[in-house]
Design an enzyme around this catalytic site. Structure first.
Site, short mmCIF file in Angstrom:
data_model
loop_
_atom_site.label_atom_id
_atom_site.label_comp_id
_atom_site.label_asym_id
_atom_site.label_seq_id
_atom_site.Cartn_x
_atom_site.Cartn_y
_atom_site.Cartn_z
N TYR A 147 0.87 -1.18 0.00
CA TYR A 147 0.00 0.00 0.00
C TYR A 147 0.90 1.23 0.00
O TYR A 147 1.75 1.38 0.88
CB TYR A 147 -0.94 0.04 1.22
CG TYR A 147 -1.77 1.30 1.22
CD1 TYR A 147 -2.87 1.42 0.38
CD2 TYR A 147 -1.40 2.41 1.99
CE1 TYR A 147 -3.61 2.60 0.33
CE2 TYR A 147 -2.13 3.60 1.93
CZ TYR A 147 -3.23 3.68 1.10
OH TYR A 147 -3.95 4.85 1.04
N ASP A 248 9.28 3.18 1.41
CA ASP A 248 8.14 3.94 1.89
C ASP A 248 8.03 3.70 3.40
O ASP A 248 7.52 2.67 3.83
CB ASP A 248 6.87 3.49 1.14
CG ASP A 248 5.61 4.19 1.63
OD1 ASP A 248 5.68 4.88 2.67
OD2 ASP A 248 4.57 4.04 0.98
C1 PLP Z 1 -0.75 5.97 4.82
C2 PLP Z 1 0.30 5.55 3.88
C3 PLP Z 1 0.53 6.25 2.68
C4 PLP Z 1 -0.33 7.42 2.26
O1 PLP Z 1 -0.23 8.51 3.12
P1 PLP Z 1 -1.40 9.61 3.12
O2 PLP Z 1 -0.90 10.65 4.08
O3 PLP Z 1 -2.63 8.90 3.59
O4 PLP Z 1 -1.52 10.11 1.74
C5 PLP Z 1 1.54 5.81 1.85
N1 PLP Z 1 2.31 4.75 2.18
C6 PLP Z 1 2.13 4.06 3.33
C7 PLP Z 1 3.02 2.91 3.64
C8 PLP Z 1 1.11 4.43 4.20
O5 PLP Z 1 0.91 3.72 5.32
#
Ligand code: PLP
Length: 428
Positions: A147, A248
C-alpha cells in the site's frame, strides 16, 4: 443520546463524505475533544484510542509541548510560499531529518501528505534516469499486498488485486509486481524469496526506474511483517541491475517498529525514503521525501535542470514546527525501552486470541499488534462492539489491529487488548 450527538450526526449525513465510505456513512461517532490516549465522544463516553489516528498521534493528543510549538509558530507566520523563499522551521526540520536518518540521505523535499511523498519519489526516480540519459527506465516495481497511497501514481503501486486497480482499470499507469516476501519477520531469508524479483529485473531492468517497498512492515495492504534480511538482498539485486531502491517509511517511521526507522532493522539505506504520518506527531499533514546525492545530481543534470514538483503548501511552517517538536520530544525520552514494553504488553494481551476458532494468526512488532481472522469482519456489527468496550479500534478486512500512542500506559494497553480479544470472541 445527547443533542449535540444528534446534531453532529445529522449535519454529517447531510454534507460530509468519509474515507472509503458510501456518500452517507451509517454509523459515525462524533468526537469533540481528545486528550492523551482518550477520545471524548459528544456524549459522556471516553474511548481509549487504539489507532493513534492511523499511526500518527505517537505522543497522544493535546500534548502541551506540541501545542506550544504550533502556537508559537502561529504568532510568527502560519504560511509562506516556498518558491524562492525559505524559513526557520523548514531549515531546522530538514537538518533534523538528515541528522536522524542514515548519512547517505542528504536532501529533503517536503510535501503535504504521504501519497504525495510517494508521487514525489516516483517523479524523482523517473527524472533521475532522464538526467543521466536513460529515459527508457521509467517503470516501477512494487510488491504484492503493498500500500503506497491513494493518488494516481501511488495507487498504481498498490496491490493490483486487493488495491483498486480493477476499478480504475487502464487509467492507471501499468507497473510491475513481485511477490510479497515469503519470509516472515522471525524466519530466515532464503534466496528463493527473491527469485521472481530477480527474474523480473533480469528481464526488464532496461525499462525499470526503481523498486519501491514498505520496509519490514507492509501496512494497509495486510499488516504483514517480513524478515529484514530480505532488504539486504533486495538492495544488492537493485545495485546489480542498476535500478533505484525506494523505501516507503510513511507508516513505519519514527519508532513504530521498535527502531527509529524500519530500514535500521536491516541496516540498509535506499536511494529515496518517504516519510509522513507520525512526522508531525499527528498534528498536521506533512510529508517528506529524502534522497541521496546521486539522485540530486542526476536530476540537476536533466533537461529542466530542476525537479518538477512544488505543492502550494510545501514545507508549511506550522506543520514543520509541529514536526520538529514531535521528533525532539520523541528523542528526549527512552522511547526504545517504551516500545519494548508496549510490544510485551501487546503480546501478552493479544496472545489469548490465538485460542479462538476464527483466528488464524496473532502477531506483534514494536507498537503494532494484529489479530488476523479467517474471514473479513462485518464493520457495521463490530464497530459498536468496540465502542461498548470503551475502545476505538477500526479493523479492515480480516485484520483487527492496534498501534497505540507510545505514551499509552500498561493498564490502558491491557484494556485495549482485552477488548480486542473479547470482540473477536463475540463475533466468532
Ligand atoms: C498511509 C500511507 C501512505 C499514504 O499517506 P497519506 O498521508 O494517507 O496520503 C503511503 N504509504 C504508506 C506505507 C502508508 O501507510
Amino acid at each position: 443520546m445527547s443533542n449535540r450527538w444528534e446534531q453532529l450526526q445529522t449535519g454529517d449525513r447531510e454534507a460530509v463524505w468519509h474515507p472509503y465510505s458510501p456518500s452517507t456513512a451509517k454509523e459515525l461517532f462524533p468526537v469533540i475533544r481528545a486528550e492523551g490516549v482518550r477520545l471524548q465522544l459528544a456524549d459522556e463516553r471516553q474511548l481509549i484510542d487504539g489507532m493513534s489516528s492511523w499511526w500518527c498521534a505517537i505522543h497522544g493528543y493535546n500534548h502541551p509541548v506540541l501545542n506550544d510549538a504550533v502556537k508559537t509558530q502561529l504568532d510568527e507566520m502560519s504560511h509562506v510560499m516556498f518558491g524562492g523563499l525559505t524559513h526557520p522551521p523548514a531549515v531546522a526540520l530538514a537538518r533534523l531529518l538528515v541528522d536522524i536518518t542514515p548519512s547517505e540521505l542528504t536532501r529533503v523535499f517536503f510535501s503535504d501528505s504521504g501519497s504525495v511523498a510517494v508521487e514525489v519519489a516516483i517523479k524523482m526516480a523517473v527524472q533521475f534516469w532522464h538526467g543521466i540519459g536513460k529515459p527508457r527506465k521509467r517503470k516501477l516495481v512494487a510488491l504484492r499486498n503493498a500500500y503506497h497511497g491513494d493518488t494516481y501514481g501511488a495507487m498504481s503501486l498498490c496491490d493490483p488485486v486487493t488495491g483498486m486497480h480493477h476499478l480504475f482499470g487502464d487509467t492507471l499507469t501499468q507497473q510491475l509486481f513481485a511477490p510479497q516476501p515469503a519470509c516472515r519477520f522471525e524466519e530466515k531469508y532464503d534466496a528463493q524469496h527473491l527469485q521472481s524479483m530477480s527474474d523480473l529485473l533480469t528481464a526488464q531492468a532496461d525499462d525499470i526506474a526503481a523498486v519501491i517497498v514498505e520496509p519490514v512492515v507492509q501496512g494497509a495492504g495486510g499488516m504483514y511483517f517480513y524478515a529484514p534480511e530480505y532488504l539486504v538482498h533486495l538492495q544488492a539485486l537493485c545495485a546489480q541491475h542498476d535500478v533505484l531502491l525506494i523505501f516507503d517509511e510513511i507508516a513505519t517511521g519514527f519508532g513504530r517498529t521498535g527502531k527509529l526507522f524500519a530500514m535500521e532493522h536491516a541496516g540498509v539505506t535506499p536511494d529515496i525514503v518517504c516519510l509522513g504520518k507520525a512526522l508531525t506527531g499527528g498534528y498536521m499533514t506533512l510529508a517528506a521525501t529524502l534522497c541521496n546525492d546521486k539522485i540530486c545530481s542526476g536530476i540537476d543534470r536533466s533537461e529542466t535542470g530542476a525537479f518538477m514538483h512544488g505543492p502550494t503548501f510545501m514545507a508549511n511552517p506550522l506543520a514543520c514546527a509541529a514536526a520538529i517538536a514531535s521528533i525532539k520530544l520523541l528523542l528526549s525520552h527512552p522511547w526504545q525501552r517504551r516500545l519494548k514494553e508496549i510490544e510485551k504488553n501487546l503480546f501478552d494481551g493479544l496472545e489469548p486470541a490465538r485460542e479462538l476458532g476464527s483466528v488464524t494468526d496473532v502477531r506483534v512488532l514494536g507498537g503494532i499488534g494484529v489479530i488476523e481472522l479467517n474471514s473479513p469482519v462485518d464493520m457495521a456489527k463490530v464497530q459498536p462492539l468496540f465502542v461498548e468496550q470503551g475502545v476505538w479500534v477500526r479493523p479492515f478486512g480480516k485484520l483487527v489491529y492496534t498501534m497505540p500512542a507510545y505514551v499509552m500506559n500498561s493498564d490502558d494497553v491491557a484494556t485495549l487488548t482485552s477488548a480486542m480479544v473479547n470482540v473477536v470472541a463475540q463475533i466468532q
